[in-house]
Design a protein around this motif. Structure first.
Motif, PDB file in Angstrom:
ATOM      1  N   PRO A  33       0.823  -1.207   0.000  1.00 46.83           N
ATOM      2  CA  PRO A  33       0.000   0.000   0.000  1.00 46.83           C
ATOM      3  C   PRO A  33       0.859   1.261   0.000  1.00 46.83           C
ATOM      4  N   LEU A  34       0.414   2.263  -0.721  1.00 40.68           N
ATOM      5  CA  LEU A  34       1.115   3.541  -0.716  1.00 40.68           C
ATOM      6  C   LEU A  34       0.952   4.204   0.641  1.00 40.68           C
ATOM      7  N   GLN A  35       1.983   4.936   1.054  1.00 39.28           N
ATOM      8  CA  GLN A  35       2.015   5.514   2.385  1.00 39.28           C
ATOM      9  C   GLN A  35       2.093   7.028   2.329  1.00 39.28           C
ATOM     10  N   ASN A  36       1.647   7.656   3.410  1.00 38.10           N
ATOM     11  CA  ASN A  36       1.735   9.101   3.529  1.00 38.10           C
ATOM     12  C   ASN A  36       3.190   9.542   3.339  1.00 38.10           C
ATOM     13  N   GLY A  37       3.395  10.545   2.464  1.00 38.06           N
ATOM     14  CA  GLY A  37       4.731  11.062   2.210  1.00 38.06           C
ATOM     15  C   GLY A  37       5.439  10.430   1.035  1.00 38.06           C
ATOM     16  N   ASP A  38       4.889   9.341   0.486  1.00 36.86           N
ATOM     17  CA  ASP A  38       5.488   8.718  -0.696  1.00 36.86           C
ATOM     18  C   ASP A  38       5.391   9.649  -1.900  1.00 36.86           C
ATOM     19  N   ILE A  39       6.350   9.503  -2.816  1.00 38.44           N
ATOM     20  CA  ILE A  39       6.172  10.052  -4.161  1.00 38.44           C
ATOM     21  C   ILE A  39       6.148   8.873  -5.124  1.00 38.44           C
ATOM     22  N   VAL A  40       5.284   8.967  -6.135  1.00 40.55           N
ATOM     23  CA  VAL A  40       4.982   7.813  -6.977  1.00 40.55           C
ATOM     24  C   VAL A  40       4.983   8.223  -8.441  1.00 40.55           C
ATOM     25  N   SER A  41       5.987   7.775  -9.175  1.00 43.90           N
ATOM     26  CA  SER A  41       6.013   7.996 -10.626  1.00 43.90           C
ATOM     27  C   SER A  41       5.141   6.948 -11.290  1.00 43.90           C
ATOM     28  N   VAL A  42       4.140   7.404 -12.040  1.00 37.85           N
ATOM     29  CA  VAL A  42       3.255   6.511 -12.793  1.00 37.85           C
ATOM     30  C   VAL A  42       3.488   6.766 -14.274  1.00 37.85           C
ATOM     31  N   ASP A  43       4.024   5.764 -14.951  1.00 33.38           N
ATOM     32  CA  ASP A  43       4.355   5.847 -16.378  1.00 33.38           C
ATOM     33  C   ASP A  43       3.416   4.900 -17.111  1.00 33.38           C
ATOM     34  N   CYS A  44       2.788   5.392 -18.176  1.00 33.35           N
ATOM     35  CA  CYS A  44       1.730   4.627 -18.843  1.00 33.35           C
ATOM     36  C   CYS A  44       1.882   4.730 -20.357  1.00 33.35           C
ATOM     37  N   GLY A  45       1.578   3.646 -21.048  1.00 31.26           N
ATOM     38  CA  GLY A  45       1.582   3.644 -22.507  1.00 31.26           C
ATOM     39  C   GLY A  45       0.295   3.032 -23.042  1.00 31.26           C
ATOM     40  N   ALA A  46      -0.090   3.451 -24.237  1.00 29.08           N
ATOM     41  CA  ALA A  46      -1.263   2.881 -24.905  1.00 29.08           C
ATOM     42  C   ALA A  46      -1.016   2.870 -26.409  1.00 29.08           C
ATOM     43  N   ILE A  47      -1.576   1.879 -27.063  1.00 25.89           N
ATOM     44  CA  ILE A  47      -1.490   1.774 -28.519  1.00 25.89           C
ATOM     45  C   ILE A  47      -2.881   2.026 -29.091  1.00 25.89           C
ATOM     46  N   PHE A  48      -2.978   3.008 -29.982  1.00 32.63           N
ATOM     47  CA  PHE A  48      -4.238   3.338 -30.632  1.00 32.63           C
ATOM     48  C   PHE A  48      -3.991   3.402 -32.136  1.00 32.63           C
ATOM     49  N   GLU A  49      -4.723   2.586 -32.865  1.00 33.26           N
ATOM     50  CA  GLU A  49      -4.587   2.518 -34.329  1.00 33.26           C
ATOM     51  C   GLU A  49      -3.124   2.379 -34.751  1.00 33.26           C
ATOM     52  N   GLY A  50      -2.392   1.569 -33.983  1.00 34.00           N
ATOM     53  CA  GLY A  50      -1.024   1.223 -34.343  1.00 34.00           C
ATOM     54  C   GLY A  50       0.043   2.182 -33.858  1.00 34.00           C
ATOM     55  N   TYR A  51      -0.350   3.256 -33.152  1.00 35.96           N
ATOM     56  CA  TYR A  51       0.621   4.246 -32.681  1.00 35.96           C
ATOM     57  C   TYR A  51       0.613   4.311 -31.147  1.00 35.96           C
ATOM     58  N   TYR A  52       1.788   4.602 -30.605  1.00 34.12           N
ATOM     59  CA  TYR A  52       1.964   4.635 -29.157  1.00 34.12           C
ATOM     60  C   TYR A  52       1.774   6.029 -28.580  1.00 34.12           C
ATOM     61  N   GLY A  53       1.173   6.067 -27.389  1.00 34.11           N
ATOM     62  CA  GLY A  53       1.264   7.199 -26.488  1.00 34.11           C
ATOM     63  C   GLY A  53       2.072   6.765 -25.279  1.00 34.11           C
ATOM     64  N   ASP A  54       2.836   7.675 -24.677  1.00 35.86           N
ATOM     65  CA  ASP A  54       3.749   7.335 -23.580  1.00 35.86           C
ATOM     66  C   ASP A  54       3.907   8.572 -22.716  1.00 35.86           C
ATOM     67  N   HIS A  55       3.495   8.480 -21.434  1.00 36.76           N
ATOM     68  CA  HIS A  55       3.240   9.705 -20.681  1.00 36.76           C
ATOM     69  C   HIS A  55       3.384   9.379 -19.195  1.00 36.76           C
ATOM     70  N   ALA A  56       3.982  10.284 -18.402  1.00 38.53           N
ATOM     71  CA  ALA A  56       4.227   9.975 -16.990  1.00 38.53           C
ATOM     72  C   ALA A  56       4.020  11.203 -16.105  1.00 38.53           C
ATOM     73  N   TYR A  57       3.643  10.921 -14.854  1.00 36.74           N
ATOM     74  CA  TYR A  57       3.426  11.964 -13.846  1.00 36.74           C
ATOM     75  C   TYR A  57       3.873  11.412 -12.499  1.00 36.74           C
ATOM     76  N   THR A  58       4.516  12.255 -11.687  1.00 41.70           N
ATOM     77  CA  THR A  58       4.896  11.836 -10.338  1.00 41.70           C
ATOM     78  C   THR A  58       3.961  12.469  -9.324  1.00 41.70           C
ATOM     79  N   PHE A  59       3.288  11.629  -8.566  1.00 39.55           N
ATOM     80  CA  PHE A  59       2.292  12.044  -7.574  1.00 39.55           C
ATOM     81  C   PHE A  59       2.918  12.091  -6.178  1.00 39.55           C
ATOM     82  N   GLY A  60       2.454  13.033  -5.382  1.00 38.21           N
ATOM     83  CA  GLY A  60       2.773  13.050  -3.966  1.00 38.21           C
ATOM     84  C   GLY A  60       1.595  12.510  -3.171  1.00 38.21           C
TER      85      GLY A  60
END
Length: 259
Positions: free
Chosen positions: A84-111
């Motif tokens: 489980p995530l804890q108070n004070g953690d920072i969490v980089s979430v990196d995500c990719g998706a393929i749509f009609e043969g092309y990639y999206g790739d995008h990330a955000y770091t949450f506190g």
């Protein structure tokens, strides 16, 4: 070889990137103290599939999940766990998706909860570095200009700029040419031309720039175990200027509702 994209191809890539942006928005709605990365991973996979898209990371290089979730001193490529995530953690979430043969790739770091002010500053400066790098993505510049300006801003604040991991071209594969380092020399590297599509992703460490690999063969952490932050956008060069295909709008809206 760099594969330059047509306007039509860039519009498909915009939708792929926007699917990832909306997915990160769903993660932002759910992320809180006590939730597990595996629960976030399930939310992301379900949403991506609901958008007539395919999770871009799942199975890529045999990666076992939809999201890369990297906590605290993990820089990137952390795989979701049941911790489980804890108070004070920072969490980089990196995500990719393929749509009609092309990639999206995008990330955000949450506190999570109450983040130490010095750690929050690391997140803020990393996001500033991303925006600085985007602004350099224009005809007349070279790839080295992106990294030079990111490095200058990061090191001005005393942060280590990761060398082993870089941004990259993006298209029908996740990793295309050119590599886009977050460090470098002004005026060096490939010329930036119309139709270039790249993922810019500064990774800054609170301490040393050096990293190490964990025994799981995926997670990359800082060598001194100090925190690391990571933000990423997909950018195309259109009419000679940067056109950001992804957006943090959905993340910001979700986080604002929680305040």
């Amino acid at each position: 070889m760099i594969v330059y994209k047509t306007r039509e191809q860039i519009e498909i890539m915009r939708e792929a990137a926007q699917i990832v942006s909306r997915t990160l928005g769903k993660v932002a709605e759910a992320i809180e103290e006590g939730i597990t990365p595996l629960e976030l991973d399930a939310i992301a996979e379900s949403y991506i599939r609901s958008q007539n898209a395919i999770p871009g990371f799942l199975g890529l290089y045999d990666f076992p999940n939809t999201l890369c979730i990297s906590v605290n001193d993990a820089v990137v490529h952390g795989y979701p766990t049941d911790r489980p995530l804890q108070n004070g953690d920072i969490v980089s979430v990196d995500c990719g998706a393929i749509f009609e043969g092309y990639y999206g790739d995008h990330a955000y770091t949450f506190g999570i909860g109450n983040v130490d002010p010095e750690v929050q500053k690391l997140l803020d400066v990393t996001l500033e570095c991303l925006n600085i790098g985007v602004e350099q993505t224009r005809v007349g510049n070279r790839i080295g200009d992106i990294g030079f300006h990111i490095q200058q801003h990061a090191e001005k604040h005393g942060y280590g700029v990761v060398r082993e991991l870089v941004g990259h071209g993006l298209g029908t594969t996740m990793h295309e040419e050119p590599q886009v380092p977050n460090y470098g020399k002004r005026g060096r590297g490939k010329k930036i031309q119309e139709g270039l599509t790249i993922a810019i992703e500064p990774m800054l460490n609170m301490g040393t720039e050096r990293v190490k690999y964990l025994s799981d063969n995926w997670t990359i952490v800082t060598a001194d175990n100090k925190p690391s932050a990571h933000f990423e956008h997909d950018v195309a060069v259109v009419d000679g200027k940067p056109d950001v295909l992804s957006t943090f709008k959905y993340v910001e809206e979700a986080l604002a509702k929680k305040k």
